[in-house]
Design a protein around this motif. Structure first.
Motif, PDB file in Angstrom:
ATOM      1  N   ASP A 356     -52.368   9.950  10.349  1.00 22.74           N
ATOM      2  CA  ASP A 356     -51.904  10.892   9.340  1.00 22.74           C
ATOM      3  C   ASP A 356     -53.078  11.489   8.576  1.00 22.74           C
ATOM      4  N   ILE A 357     -53.115  12.803   8.461  1.00 24.18           N
ATOM      5  CA  ILE A 357     -54.168  13.462   7.691  1.00 24.18           C
ATOM      6  C   ILE A 357     -53.614  14.050   6.400  1.00 24.18           C
ATOM      7  N   GLY A 358     -52.359  13.739   6.063  1.00 20.30           N
ATOM      8  CA  GLY A 358     -51.813  14.176   4.784  1.00 20.30           C
ATOM      9  C   GLY A 358     -51.270  15.573   4.763  1.00 20.30           C
ATOM     10  N   LEU A 359     -50.952  16.155   5.921  1.00 14.19           N
ATOM     11  CA  LEU A 359     -50.466  17.530   5.977  1.00 14.19           C
ATOM     12  C   LEU A 359     -49.337  17.622   6.995  1.00 14.19           C
ATOM     13  N   LYS A 360     -48.165  18.105   6.541  1.00 16.83           N
ATOM     14  CA  LYS A 360     -47.017  18.238   7.436  1.00 16.83           C
ATOM     15  C   LYS A 360     -46.337  19.576   7.182  1.00 16.83           C
ATOM     16  N   GLU A 370     -50.386  15.737   0.874  1.00 13.79           N
ATOM     17  CA  GLU A 370     -50.698  14.630  -0.020  1.00 13.79           C
ATOM     18  C   GLU A 370     -51.649  15.109  -1.111  1.00 13.79           C
ATOM     19  N   GLY A 371     -51.412  14.644  -2.320  1.00 12.82           N
ATOM     20  CA  GLY A 371     -52.248  15.072  -3.436  1.00 12.82           C
ATOM     21  C   GLY A 371     -53.701  14.693  -3.270  1.00 12.82           C
ATOM     22  N   GLU A 431     -47.798  14.113  -3.989  1.00 17.57           N
ATOM     23  CA  GLU A 431     -47.351  15.023  -2.925  1.00 17.57           C
ATOM     24  C   GLU A 431     -47.026  16.388  -3.522  1.00 17.57           C
ATOM     25  N   LEU A 432     -47.356  17.417  -2.763  1.00 14.25           N
ATOM     26  CA  LEU A 432     -47.062  18.792  -3.180  1.00 14.25           C
ATOM     27  C   LEU A 432     -46.494  19.575  -2.009  1.00 14.25           C
ATOM     28  N   LYS A 433     -45.798  20.628  -2.344  1.00 13.21           N
ATOM     29  CA  LYS A 433     -45.298  21.572  -1.336  1.00 13.21           C
ATOM     30  C   LYS A 433     -46.029  22.895  -1.574  1.00 13.21           C
ATOM     31  N   ILE A 434     -46.725  23.368  -0.547  1.00 17.80           N
ATOM     32  CA  ILE A 434     -47.574  24.542  -0.699  1.00 17.80           C
ATOM     33  C   ILE A 434     -47.158  25.621   0.293  1.00 17.80           C
TER      34      ILE A 434
END
Length: 437
Positions: A356-360, A370-371, A431-434
């Motif tokens: 996991d690299i923290g981006l989906k 991920e923050g 966590e954020l949604k961008i």
């Protein structure tokens, strides 16, 4: 009889003038093409050809070291032949057609100079810059030497006039740094489909090592897994076996007090030897002291550049360092793998959870991020250009722009993106949604 004789004597003069004008046009084309070739030629390609034994490429490299003198000499020669050709053409056409010959000479010479002395030679020079530069290097070297005194005077006059106008001129400095030239060429090549994104990112990542510091990529101390030296040896063994990491810091009393670093292989060897092999007595582990096996910790300042830190890792033959601030307080840790990932991208193995690299990406066109993901990694993954001057992580960027710690559900728009805080733990945005606007 006298009229026939005058006409006969005039014909050779007309022919002579025409041949001189033609020769001057050839010279003008030579100067125009030479200027374009020598300024457009890649010094990198010329260096490669020179290293293979090309004398022309070596000369071209030498005369392009001082571009101001080169351009001044070539322009001086070009203007001399153009003005002389125009003057002779005016004389020729005035003699043939009277006063109307001035306008005709202007029209004819404009067309001839434009086509044969400018567009044609410059088009060839741009298409074959290095080849043309090597070919013209010898005669241009002679021109530069001959015109050197005049060019020096013109040079001094120009600099004086610019200085009066408040313009500082340093002809010995490059307009663009080498790194910026390479970065620009890679970006242009990528936009034109010649350079793959992965290749561009790797090269730029290697070039950026000198510009970036350890603090930007280190694992923050809140995420460091540590071993308490006072724990029971069996618990220490269990922790090492369950950990995804082969090297773990060892602390005593408090986590700020790092007394060593243990390698899982060293730990297992020492314990195996202490109990006496496969048929040994496991009860002997009670006498195990991890401080006898732990390596001395290696501390580095958070302001070290990645380039320098990689050199230190290679010199010391170690892959692991603890990062401290100016007061000596623990801030995080960095490994050689972290630095390499800045060049080649995320490196995962069978022990990394889900790679996991923290981006989906989500179905609605947003990205769940991920923050703690770094802005640089996010930019590289999506080819974005979010600024990373004020913050290293995505969460840090949102906090910096919002000037507050946002609550779950808050939405912000800046730098052309929409940020929605979807999860928060304590004071930390997790966590954020961008989405790009």
């Amino acid at each position: 009889m006298d009229t026939a004789t005058a006409t006969a004597s005039a014909d050779p003069n007309i022919l002579g003038l025409a041949l001189i004008i033609l020769f001057l046009l050839v010279l003008s084309g030579f100067f125009s093409g030479s200027e374009t070739a020598l300024t457009a030629a890649s010094r990198g390609k010329l260096r490669s050809q020179a290293d293979k034994g090309s004398a022309g490429a070596q000369r071209a490299l030498k005369i392009t070291e001082d571009n101001e003198r080169l351009i001044g000499s070539v322009l001086l020669g070009n203007n001399l032949v153009n003005i002389l050709a125009a003057a002779l053409a005016t004389t020729l056409f005035t003699g043939l057609f009277g006063e109307g010959g001035v306008a005709m000479a202007t029209l004819v010479m404009t067309l001839l100079v434009l086509i044969f002395a400018e567009v044609l030679p410059k088009t060839y020079a741009i298409t074959n810059a290095e080849t043309a530069a090597s070919l013209v290097s010898r005669p241009i070297s002679l021109v530069v030497t001959v015109f050197a005194p005049v060019v020096s005077i013109v040079r001094l006059l120009v600099r004086t006039m610019l200085r009066v106008m408040g313009v500082a001129v340093d002809p010995d400095s490059n307009i663009l740094a080498v790194r910026e030239e390479i970065a620009g060429a890679l970006s242009l090549g990528h936009s034109e489909g010649v350079v793959e994104k992965e290749d561009r990112d790797r090269i730029l990542g290697a070039l950026d090592l000198r510009e970036r510091v350890v603090e930007e990529i280190m694992l923050h101390r809140s995420g460091i897994e540590m071993i308490n030296a006072e724990d029971d040896p069996a618990d220490i063994l269990e922790q090492c076996l369950q950990s995804n990491h082969t090297r773990l810091p060892v602390y005593r009393d408090e986590q700020e007090n790092i007394i060593g670093v243990i390698h899982a292989k060293d730990l297992l060897r020492a314990m195996y030897k202490l109990i006496g092999g496969p048929d040994g007595d496991a009860a002997k582990l009670k006498n195990f002291d991890i401080r006898d096996v732990a390596m001395e910790p290696y501390f580095v300042p958070e302001t070290s550049t990645l380039d320098e830190q990689m050199r230190q890792f290679l010199h010391r033959r170690t892959h692991f360092a603890l990062v401290v601030d100016e007061y000596g307080s623990l801030q995080g840790l960095i490994t050689l793998e972290d630095i390499l990932e800045e060049i080649v991208g995320e490196i995962t193995d069978e022990f990394d959870p889900d790679g996991d690299i923290g981006l989906k990406p989500s179905a609605d066109g947003h990205y769940l991020v991920e923050g703690a993901m770094t802005i640089r990694d996010l930019n590289r993954a999506n080819d974005w250009n979010l600024p990373d001057e004020e913050a290293n992580t995505v969460a840090g960027l949102v906090i910096h722009e919002a000037q507050m710690i946002p609550t779950r559900g808050q939405v912000f728009s800046f730098h052309g993106f929409r940020f929605e805080v979807t999860d928060r733990t304590g004071n930390r945005i997790t966590e954020l949604k961008i989405r790009k606007l």
